[in-house]
Design a protein around this motif. Sequence first.
Motif, PDB file in Angstrom:
ATOM      1  N   MET A  67      23.918  -7.386 -11.558  1.00  0.00           N
ATOM      2  CA  MET A  67      22.517  -7.798 -11.505  1.00  0.00           C
ATOM      3  C   MET A  67      21.975  -8.145 -12.886  1.00  0.00           C
ATOM      4  O   MET A  67      21.129  -9.025 -13.002  1.00  0.00           O
ATOM      5  CB  MET A  67      21.665  -6.686 -10.873  1.00  0.00           C
ATOM      6  CG  MET A  67      21.830  -6.546  -9.385  1.00  0.00           C
ATOM      7  SD  MET A  67      21.783  -8.112  -8.489  1.00  0.00           S
ATOM      8  CE  MET A  67      20.040  -8.509  -8.609  1.00  0.00           C
ATOM      9  N   ILE A 122      22.931 -11.532 -13.220  1.00  0.00           N
ATOM     10  CA  ILE A 122      22.110 -12.395 -12.355  1.00  0.00           C
ATOM     11  C   ILE A 122      20.807 -12.778 -13.056  1.00  0.00           C
ATOM     12  O   ILE A 122      20.282 -13.869 -12.878  1.00  0.00           O
ATOM     13  CB  ILE A 122      21.798 -11.674 -11.020  1.00  0.00           C
ATOM     14  CG1 ILE A 122      23.021 -11.666 -10.111  1.00  0.00           C
ATOM     15  CG2 ILE A 122      20.641 -12.336 -10.283  1.00  0.00           C
ATOM     16  CD1 ILE A 122      23.383 -12.987  -9.520  1.00  0.00           C
ATOM     17  N   TYR A 171      19.744 -17.762  -9.508  1.00  0.00           N
ATOM     18  CA  TYR A 171      20.003 -17.355  -8.126  1.00  0.00           C
ATOM     19  C   TYR A 171      18.689 -17.042  -7.425  1.00  0.00           C
ATOM     20  O   TYR A 171      18.045 -16.031  -7.690  1.00  0.00           O
ATOM     21  CB  TYR A 171      20.917 -16.124  -8.155  1.00  0.00           C
ATOM     22  CG  TYR A 171      21.330 -15.572  -6.822  1.00  0.00           C
ATOM     23  CD1 TYR A 171      21.361 -16.365  -5.682  1.00  0.00           C
ATOM     24  CD2 TYR A 171      21.719 -14.243  -6.698  1.00  0.00           C
ATOM     25  CE1 TYR A 171      21.759 -15.857  -4.465  1.00  0.00           C
ATOM     26  CE2 TYR A 171      22.125 -13.714  -5.487  1.00  0.00           C
ATOM     27  CZ  TYR A 171      22.128 -14.525  -4.370  1.00  0.00           C
ATOM     28  OH  TYR A 171      22.527 -14.000  -3.164  1.00  0.00           O
ATOM     29  N   ASP A 172      18.256 -17.914  -6.527  1.00  0.00           N
ATOM     30  CA  ASP A 172      17.063 -17.652  -5.727  1.00  0.00           C
ATOM     31  C   ASP A 172      17.219 -18.374  -4.392  1.00  0.00           C
ATOM     32  O   ASP A 172      18.316 -18.795  -4.045  1.00  0.00           O
ATOM     33  CB  ASP A 172      15.798 -18.106  -6.463  1.00  0.00           C
ATOM     34  CG  ASP A 172      15.859 -19.571  -6.871  1.00  0.00           C
ATOM     35  OD1 ASP A 172      16.646 -20.315  -6.266  1.00  0.00           O
ATOM     36  OD2 ASP A 172      15.148 -19.962  -7.801  1.00  0.00           O
ATOM     37  N   GLN A 222      21.161 -20.534  -2.868  1.00  0.00           N
ATOM     38  CA  GLN A 222      21.819 -19.436  -2.163  1.00  0.00           C
ATOM     39  C   GLN A 222      23.201 -19.830  -1.688  1.00  0.00           C
ATOM     40  O   GLN A 222      23.349 -20.721  -0.870  1.00  0.00           O
ATOM     41  CB  GLN A 222      20.971 -19.017  -0.961  1.00  0.00           C
ATOM     42  CG  GLN A 222      20.016 -17.916  -1.338  1.00  0.00           C
ATOM     43  CD  GLN A 222      19.699 -16.987  -0.201  1.00  0.00           C
ATOM     44  OE1 GLN A 222      20.502 -16.180   0.146  1.00  0.00           O
ATOM     45  NE2 GLN A 222      18.513 -17.080   0.365  1.00  0.00           N
ATOM     46  N   THR A 231      13.012  -9.278  -3.667  1.00  0.00           N
ATOM     47  CA  THR A 231      14.332  -9.306  -3.053  1.00  0.00           C
ATOM     48  C   THR A 231      14.240  -9.598  -1.568  1.00  0.00           C
ATOM     49  O   THR A 231      14.901 -10.499  -1.060  1.00  0.00           O
ATOM     50  CB  THR A 231      15.019  -7.944  -3.240  1.00  0.00           C
ATOM     51  OG1 THR A 231      14.866  -7.558  -4.590  1.00  0.00           O
ATOM     52  CG2 THR A 231      16.465  -8.024  -2.893  1.00  0.00           C
ATOM     53  N   SER A 283      13.496 -13.609  -1.609  1.00  0.00           N
ATOM     54  CA  SER A 283      14.871 -13.933  -2.018  1.00  0.00           C
ATOM     55  C   SER A 283      14.905 -14.456  -3.449  1.00  0.00           C
ATOM     56  O   SER A 283      15.731 -15.296  -3.787  1.00  0.00           O
ATOM     57  CB  SER A 283      15.514 -14.972  -1.097  1.00  0.00           C
ATOM     58  OG  SER A 283      15.534 -14.491   0.202  1.00  0.00           O
ATOM     59  N   TYR A 293      16.088 -13.560  -6.315  1.00  0.00           N
ATOM     60  CA  TYR A 293      16.971 -12.562  -6.918  1.00  0.00           C
ATOM     61  C   TYR A 293      16.955 -12.606  -8.436  1.00  0.00           C
ATOM     62  O   TYR A 293      17.078 -11.599  -9.100  1.00  0.00           O
ATOM     63  CB  TYR A 293      18.400 -12.736  -6.402  1.00  0.00           C
ATOM     64  CG  TYR A 293      18.480 -12.686  -4.906  1.00  0.00           C
ATOM     65  CD1 TYR A 293      18.216 -11.512  -4.230  1.00  0.00           C
ATOM     66  CD2 TYR A 293      18.799 -13.819  -4.164  1.00  0.00           C
ATOM     67  CE1 TYR A 293      18.268 -11.452  -2.857  1.00  0.00           C
ATOM     68  CE2 TYR A 293      18.861 -13.782  -2.789  1.00  0.00           C
ATOM     69  CZ  TYR A 293      18.594 -12.595  -2.135  1.00  0.00           C
ATOM     70  OH  TYR A 293      18.637 -12.539  -0.783  1.00  0.00           O
ATOM     71  N   LYS A 294      16.827 -13.808  -8.995  1.00  0.00           N
ATOM     72  CA  LYS A 294      16.889 -13.906 -10.454  1.00  0.00           C
ATOM     73  C   LYS A 294      15.736 -13.134 -11.095  1.00  0.00           C
ATOM     74  O   LYS A 294      15.949 -12.381 -12.039  1.00  0.00           O
ATOM     75  CB  LYS A 294      16.854 -15.379 -10.885  1.00  0.00           C
ATOM     76  CG  LYS A 294      15.669 -16.127 -10.352  1.00  0.00           C
ATOM     77  CD  LYS A 294      15.585 -17.555 -10.832  1.00  0.00           C
ATOM     78  CE  LYS A 294      14.237 -18.099 -10.413  1.00  0.00           C
ATOM     79  NZ  LYS A 294      14.063 -19.497 -10.521  1.00  0.00           N
ATOM     80  N   ALA A 327      13.971 -10.759  -9.598  1.00  0.00           N
ATOM     81  CA  ALA A 327      14.162  -9.351  -9.261  1.00  0.00           C
ATOM     82  C   ALA A 327      15.083  -8.694 -10.277  1.00  0.00           C
ATOM     83  O   ALA A 327      14.837  -7.578 -10.728  1.00  0.00           O
ATOM     84  CB  ALA A 327      14.726  -9.205  -7.852  1.00  0.00           C
ATOM     85  N   ALA A 328      16.139  -9.409 -10.662  1.00  0.00           N
ATOM     86  CA  ALA A 328      17.078  -8.863 -11.642  1.00  0.00           C
ATOM     87  C   ALA A 328      16.393  -8.661 -12.988  1.00  0.00           C
ATOM     88  O   ALA A 328      16.565  -7.625 -13.641  1.00  0.00           O
ATOM     89  CB  ALA A 328      18.274  -9.792 -11.790  1.00  0.00           C
ATOM     90  N   ILE A 354      21.322  -5.487  -3.594  1.00  0.00           N
ATOM     91  CA  ILE A 354      21.727  -6.850  -3.245  1.00  0.00           C
ATOM     92  C   ILE A 354      23.251  -6.937  -3.202  1.00  0.00           C
ATOM     93  O   ILE A 354      23.833  -7.508  -2.281  1.00  0.00           O
ATOM     94  CB  ILE A 354      21.151  -7.848  -4.266  1.00  0.00           C
ATOM     95  CG1 ILE A 354      19.625  -7.762  -4.256  1.00  0.00           C
ATOM     96  CG2 ILE A 354      21.606  -9.248  -3.963  1.00  0.00           C
ATOM     97  CD1 ILE A 354      18.973  -8.393  -5.451  1.00  0.00           C
TER      98      ILE A 354
END
Lengths: 526, 276
Positions: free
Chosen positions: A160, A163, A168-169, A173, A485, A489, A491-492, A494-495, B119
């Motif tokens: 992560m 990430i 990455y979002d 995906q 998350t 979605s 993710y980037k 969130a990381a 995740i």
Amino acid sequence: MKQLLSALRRGDWKTRLSFVVMGFGCLAHGQWLRGLLFLGFQVVFILYMVFLGGDYLSGLRTLGQVETTRINRVTVYGDHSFLLLLYGVMTILFILAFVYTWAVSIRQCHTAQQLSHRGKRLPTARDDLASLLDEQFHKSLLALPTLGITLFTVLPILFMVLIAFTNYDHQHQPPGKLFTWVGGENFATLLTSRETPVSFRITSATEDAATLTITARNGDILTAATDDLAAAQAAAALTRTGEADFSLTEQPGGWRFEVFTPDGQTVSFAASTVIAVETPSYAYTFRQVLIWTLVWAFFATFLNYFLGMLVAMLINQRGVYLKKLWRTLLVTTIAVPQFVSLLYVSKLFAADGLVNGLLLRWGWITQPLPFWTDPTWARVTIILVNIWIGIPYVMLIATGILMNIPADLYEAARIDGASPIQTYTHITLPYMLFITGPYLLTSFTGNINNFNVIFLLSQGMPLSLDLAGNAGATDLLITWLYKMTVTDSNYKLAAVMGVMVFVVCAAVNLIVYNLIPSVRNEEGFQ
Amino acid sequence: MKKKKLGAHLLLTALCLVWLTPFVLLVLQSFRGESGGQVAYAIPREWTLDNYAFLLQPESGFLRWFANTLTIALFCAVIQTIMVLSVAYALSRLRFRGRRLLMNLMLVLGMFPGFLTMIVLYYLLKLFGLTQGGAVPGLILIYTASSGLGYYIAKGFFDTIPRTLDEAARIDGATRFQVFWRIILPLAKPIVIYTVLMAFMAPWGDYVFASYVAFGAPEGYNVAVGLYRWVNTTDYQGYFTRFCAGGVVVALPITALFMALQRYYVEGVTGGAVKG
């Protein structure tokens, strides 16, 4: 490192050959169990690297280049960025483990050589196994937990953190789309305010009316309609240099734009409708959420701490009956699972909840109180409800410690004529703070990550148009991370948030570590 | 003097009333016969057991959720206790190369939010079919695999046992394993019970991991996720009193267990707070 060099310099040919063939020295000296384990590990590693590891490592560079496509209704699978990154990280961890084992194997071969040189008996396979319950007992104890932590915490966290440097979002995906490295872009999104030049552009115009697209200083995009075409054109001209700024005020029947440049030119015009198209910046939201997270953690920790200590002192007093009963009753909030108690309390304070219902019925209020709908109300309610949850913990901890304070200290204070408040601030409080320093620290960082209380009570609500990424007024960094998350979605980001939570916790820990001595004192009781 | 103590007792009574009111209300609501969401009175006009009867019907899903959670909790109680005690004992009473490094690494790891790992873990679990319907073994794995990180309180306890005990046994020829098994562990009963209790209770309250792993598959829910959905996403009006009944059914055994073992809990938290 030093040991490796000395093994190379002073080792005989058996030890030196062990640099290439792992465990050779051990085998040559008759330690077949160690030797075979080392050799087996080396064979597995080489096979892995030849057949899989090499590809995984090279995949790390781009995270995939071939997108999955559909040709003639057949899906042709391309690269999978997520798996490439995951396998890449795994391979790196595996290489590190190999290098470590390699160094260990050489050291052991060298030791075996030295021992047999001096004519001593070498530990046999049976000795090795027996030592796992004695000299090497820590290895037996730690093997499984360490494996679990490596696979379920270290690997995911490394992944992560990486990430955070990709894009990455939901638009990237896998397996349909690829993601790739973007450097520090996500950190910039979250940490630096967008600074864009103000611009007014006319998107459509009739004889006397115009529609404008306006970019504000912070990157927001507005659309506005105006009847004053001439003024709109003047505004567009003024902002062409990129130095102008503007203000927007509400007025009867619409809005008023005022555009001004540093050298004193101004244009103002009325607009009938203004629509903000873009959500506010993540940087602003991050600052707001961070501030609330720290404020929350501060109150949740220290308010509970002092109130809990007071309750403990109240019960501890000489002459109070039924001490055990009071404590047991208060402790129910620890015993009942939080999702039951907090969810119920959350409903209790809802607009249609019992609290509002009763107050309305008794005629004390005419409108439901906005416990969860007004930002300030929601924040205060959460802190108050958290007192309900948190006091018993502190009370339990404080009770034991308070009884340990030497009674002669109080006696001396009483003889010297100290008031109760003086006794408290000069004896009780310093003693408590010294002893419970570690508790305060873990409690503070625990509250920064207190997902349950926020999520079960308010889900981070109320939402606010000022905040980006679905963040609400009571969202902590951790609940915002959850929303990013699960809902977005994203993710980037969130990381990046995860990394920021780490930074905040680490900073708090470092500061406290240097302030409170009792945190460091590990072996004081041994 | 007498008067002052009266004040203290009144204050304590008031405090306890505030503390218990929500639970009393919860129990009252669970027996309410009138339909609908929340009402503006505390005592039901019509008493019923229907809400509890509903929980027993298979189609409500509650029994399944309860069984799921119980399974998870039992496995966690065993596995997590072994993990935590192993790590705590090794770090507290054995001295070996890299011990400080390991402790510092674990401290650093603990500062990352746990959910961040989700995740990746979700992806890995999915590969093995341990999500949605198969969430129970998946969740056991997630809860227990890294549980060694939470060794602090148990280590604090082991730290307080005098070292002379180990040394005496070692001189008598005991191996380090024997010292652990025969000497320290019997002395560490309070912390063993504390660790089991915590490991058993935690899965009952977990919403965040459970909801993510079991996403969209009611047969994989635990009680927290199931009941959360009753009040927050599905037909809230119809399910409110049933949620209350479910909450009571979950809370009763857990609360009883906690109260019975309260002594050990107190010993654990106070020891942990004092010794870090």
